[in-house]
Design a protein around this motif. Sequence first.
Motif, mmCIF file in Angstrom:
data_model
loop_
_atom_site.group_PDB
_atom_site.id
_atom_site.type_symbol
_atom_site.label_atom_id
_atom_site.label_comp_id
_atom_site.label_asym_id
_atom_site.label_seq_id
_atom_site.Cartn_x
_atom_site.Cartn_y
_atom_site.Cartn_z
ATOM 1 N N ASP A 10 2.238 14.622 13.999
ATOM 2 C CA ASP A 10 2.308 13.660 12.903
ATOM 3 C C ASP A 10 1.143 13.848 11.933
ATOM 4 O O ASP A 10 1.294 13.693 10.718
ATOM 5 C CB ASP A 10 2.310 12.229 13.448
ATOM 6 N N VAL A 11 -0.025 14.171 12.471
ATOM 7 C CA VAL A 11 -1.182 14.411 11.607
ATOM 8 C C VAL A 11 -0.918 15.612 10.701
ATOM 9 O O VAL A 11 -1.198 15.576 9.495
ATOM 10 C CB VAL A 11 -2.452 14.640 12.456
ATOM 11 N N ALA A 12 -0.389 16.684 11.285
ATOM 12 C CA ALA A 12 -0.076 17.875 10.495
ATOM 13 C C ALA A 12 0.915 17.537 9.385
ATOM 14 O O ALA A 12 0.743 17.939 8.221
ATOM 15 C CB ALA A 12 0.484 18.967 11.395
ATOM 16 N N PHE A 13 1.935 16.777 9.732
ATOM 17 C CA PHE A 13 2.965 16.362 8.785
ATOM 18 C C PHE A 13 2.369 15.491 7.679
ATOM 19 O O PHE A 13 2.610 15.697 6.483
ATOM 20 C CB PHE A 13 4.032 15.600 9.563
ATOM 21 N N ALA A 14 1.518 14.512 8.077
ATOM 22 C CA ALA A 14 0.937 13.584 7.117
ATOM 23 C C ALA A 14 -0.050 14.272 6.186
ATOM 24 O O ALA A 14 -0.222 13.861 5.035
ATOM 25 C CB ALA A 14 0.240 12.446 7.853
ATOM 26 N N SER A 15 -0.692 15.316 6.657
ATOM 27 C CA SER A 15 -1.716 15.997 5.868
ATOM 28 C C SER A 15 -1.142 17.012 4.898
ATOM 29 O O SER A 15 -1.871 17.538 4.049
ATOM 30 C CB SER A 15 -2.709 16.704 6.797
ATOM 31 N N GLY A 16 0.141 17.333 5.032
ATOM 32 C CA GLY A 16 0.769 18.264 4.113
ATOM 33 C C GLY A 16 0.896 19.681 4.627
ATOM 34 O O GLY A 16 1.291 20.584 3.871
ATOM 35 N N PHE A 17 0.588 19.922 5.914
ATOM 36 C CA PHE A 17 0.738 21.263 6.464
ATOM 37 C C PHE A 17 2.209 21.568 6.725
ATOM 38 O O PHE A 17 2.998 20.679 7.066
ATOM 39 C CB PHE A 17 -0.061 21.402 7.762
ATOM 40 N N ALA A 18 2.552 22.847 6.598
ATOM 41 C CA ALA A 18 3.939 23.263 6.793
ATOM 42 C C ALA A 18 4.317 23.337 8.265
ATOM 43 O O ALA A 18 5.498 23.301 8.602
ATOM 44 C CB ALA A 18 4.175 24.618 6.127
ATOM 45 N N SER A 19 3.319 23.468 9.146
ATOM 46 C CA SER A 19 3.601 23.588 10.574
ATOM 47 C C SER A 19 2.387 23.139 11.368
ATOM 48 O O SER A 19 1.262 23.089 10.847
ATOM 49 C CB SER A 19 3.941 25.040 10.933
ATOM 50 N N VAL A 20 2.608 22.829 12.631
ATOM 51 C CA VAL A 20 1.506 22.463 13.518
ATOM 52 C C VAL A 20 0.577 23.654 13.722
ATOM 53 O O VAL A 20 -0.648 23.495 13.808
ATOM 54 C CB VAL A 20 2.049 21.960 14.870
ATOM 55 N N ARG A 21 1.137 24.839 13.773
ATOM 56 C CA ARG A 21 0.308 26.030 13.948
ATOM 57 C C ARG A 21 -0.639 26.208 12.763
ATOM 58 O O ARG A 21 -1.825 26.514 12.946
ATOM 59 C CB ARG A 21 1.192 27.265 14.101
ATOM 60 N N GLN A 22 -0.131 26.024 11.563
ATOM 61 C CA GLN A 22 -0.982 26.130 10.377
ATOM 62 C C GLN A 22 -2.080 25.072 10.411
ATOM 63 O O GLN A 22 -3.240 25.336 10.060
ATOM 64 C CB GLN A 22 -0.129 25.960 9.121
ATOM 65 N N PHE A 23 -1.738 23.882 10.838
ATOM 66 C CA PHE A 23 -2.708 22.794 10.987
ATOM 67 C C PHE A 23 -3.798 23.174 11.985
ATOM 68 O O PHE A 23 -5.002 23.047 11.713
ATOM 69 C CB PHE A 23 -1.963 21.527 11.421
ATOM 70 N N ASN A 24 -3.399 23.668 13.151
ATOM 71 C CA ASN A 24 -4.377 24.058 14.173
ATOM 72 C C ASN A 24 -5.293 25.171 13.680
ATOM 73 O O ASN A 24 -6.516 25.116 13.862
ATOM 74 C CB ASN A 24 -3.659 24.511 15.450
ATOM 75 N N ASP A 25 -4.710 26.180 13.045
ATOM 76 C CA ASP A 25 -5.505 27.319 12.574
ATOM 77 C C ASP A 25 -6.505 26.882 11.506
ATOM 78 O O ASP A 25 -7.668 27.326 11.503
ATOM 79 C CB ASP A 25 -4.587 28.407 12.010
ATOM 80 N N THR A 26 -6.074 26.005 10.605
ATOM 81 C CA THR A 26 -6.962 25.561 9.526
ATOM 82 C C THR A 26 -8.109 24.719 10.063
ATOM 83 O O THR A 26 -9.269 24.880 9.651
ATOM 84 C CB THR A 26 -6.171 24.765 8.476
ATOM 85 N N VAL A 27 -7.816 23.818 10.979
ATOM 86 C CA VAL A 27 -8.868 22.983 11.565
ATOM 87 C C VAL A 27 -9.907 23.846 12.280
ATOM 88 O O VAL A 27 -11.118 23.654 12.137
ATOM 89 C CB VAL A 27 -8.265 21.936 12.522
ATOM 90 N N ARG A 28 -9.433 24.825 13.037
ATOM 91 C CA ARG A 28 -10.374 25.711 13.740
ATOM 92 C C ARG A 28 -11.235 26.486 12.746
ATOM 93 O O ARG A 28 -12.443 26.662 12.949
ATOM 94 C CB ARG A 28 -9.604 26.689 14.631
ATOM 95 N N GLU A 29 -10.627 26.952 11.671
ATOM 96 C CA GLU A 29 -11.362 27.764 10.708
ATOM 97 C C GLU A 29 -12.360 26.946 9.912
ATOM 98 O O GLU A 29 -13.505 27.356 9.709
ATOM 99 C CB GLU A 29 -10.380 28.459 9.757
ATOM 100 N N VAL A 30 -11.952 25.764 9.453
ATOM 101 C CA VAL A 30 -12.798 24.962 8.574
ATOM 102 C C VAL A 30 -13.886 24.225 9.342
ATOM 103 O O VAL A 30 -15.029 24.117 8.876
ATOM 104 C CB VAL A 30 -11.933 23.967 7.774
ATOM 105 N N TYR A 31 -13.554 23.733 10.539
ATOM 106 C CA TYR A 31 -14.491 22.890 11.280
ATOM 107 C C TYR A 31 -15.055 23.540 12.544
ATOM 108 O O TYR A 31 -15.854 22.915 13.244
ATOM 109 C CB TYR A 31 -13.825 21.557 11.637
ATOM 110 N N ALA A 32 -14.629 24.772 12.832
ATOM 111 C CA ALA A 32 -15.082 25.448 14.048
ATOM 112 C C ALA A 32 -14.871 24.549 15.264
ATOM 113 O O ALA A 32 -15.724 24.430 16.145
ATOM 114 C CB ALA A 32 -16.546 25.860 13.932
#
Length: 494
Positions: A166-188
């Motif tokens: 739901d967080v991925a959806f609410a934030s505008g990400f196209a997929s949960v995988r994209q959400f996970n990858d972005t969070v890891r990259e931006v926030y380590a």
Amino acid sequence: MKAGTVGPTPVIPGLDTESCYAALKSRDRRFDGVFYIAVRTTGIYCRPSCPARTPAFHNVSLHRSAASAQAAGYRACKRCLPDATPGSPDWDVAATVAGRAMRLIADGVVDREGVDGLARRVGYTSRHLSRVLTAELGAGPLALARAQRAQTARVLVETTDLSFADVAFASGFASVRQFNDTVREVYASTPTALRGRRGGARTPGAIELRLAVRTPFAGAALLHFLATRAVEGVEVAGPGWYARTLDLPHGPGTVRVELADVIDAGQTALVPARFVLHDLRDTAAAVARVRRLLDGDCDPIAVADHFAGDRVIGPLVRRRPGLRVPGHVAGHELATRAVLGQQVSVAGARTVAGRLVAEHGRPVTTDIPGLTHLFPDAATVAGLAPEQLPMPRSRGRALTALAGALADGTVALDRGPERAAVRQALLALPGIGPWTADYIALRVLGDPDIHLPTDVGVRNALTALGATDADPMTWAPWRSYALLHLWTSLEEKS
């Protein structure tokens, strides 16, 4: 660019390295959101007020946006959370293409309409817009939108019980995988680790956030302004709080904000806000619009410094530090209410607006007593017969003409077009004069330099202050704040 790989420092016009480094050494909060400091040796970027040890001068690079630092391979500092700062007040002062685009990106336009849609709204080709944003902010529209999604995701992970999907959806990400990858990259960090840092219980079915604003923050005066003008069915207010319905791109919603004075200057205050949304995809848009309502990116210290020594406004600023210019969550609603308020009292305009809502507003179900309707949209108002409206026939014609122009796109109040072009388009409509056009610019377009010389309240305030000979041009570029101080001075005497 691969995560953790620090790239070359972009050349960002308007940033003086020595001055910015001095702000970093003094941990000056006034510059949070104006620029970002990246440290080559750690691969981390921070806000200027970060409490960490000051890095060596030769290891520092400057960025106009969090997206620029992220695009260069830097990760957000976990101590100062630089992406959570209020936006740059320069975007409203200069109202450049980059500033207007940033407001639309924060509203989620790229997620909904793509880069081409963003470019159309600001009146440029997508290629030219990308060049402008990269030159001024160090990142293109896709990178800026990605940074916005990442920040929204982090806030939702840390402050709500929403599932990660739901967080991925609410934030505008196209997929949960994209959400996970972005969070890891931006926030380590992983979403699970971010959620582990939060504390306290959350309210199911609601999104409870804290909106950052610079201090001082005159929350009580802002609440009084909004409560005095609250339209029945759409807005309600009580001791220390204000709530209203929201007409968002994917469905209705509500927000309830707690507004109190925060006097300590140079800090970042957090305004509690509770959102209930029909569609989680509207999270970013809802937050951006409520921040506009609060004048959340204002730099009150810069405003106060400008008026220091002014015999008229200076004493008012010291009496009411941190006064904000109330914005609005919907351009068409404020424009309609501005026409309803022509040549009538605030109470009279409020009554007429309430009748319009009751008869033509869209009913909604909410969990806040008194919030029962969305304000009628522009197309609905445009379809009304002027003679059936509870106002003089000429004003009814002006209202329906304005609504028609908003409905067909002749006039756009989304902060995309240039302010001068919007004003010209408004004045071309029958029954829309300078006061109405400028009041709309004040509260919808976020113009910080509006003066209403024909306004009765302004005239009465200047007379009461013995300042009828005052020169408003000396108050530029903050005449909108002078205007609010004059209005507020009358309320204090009543």
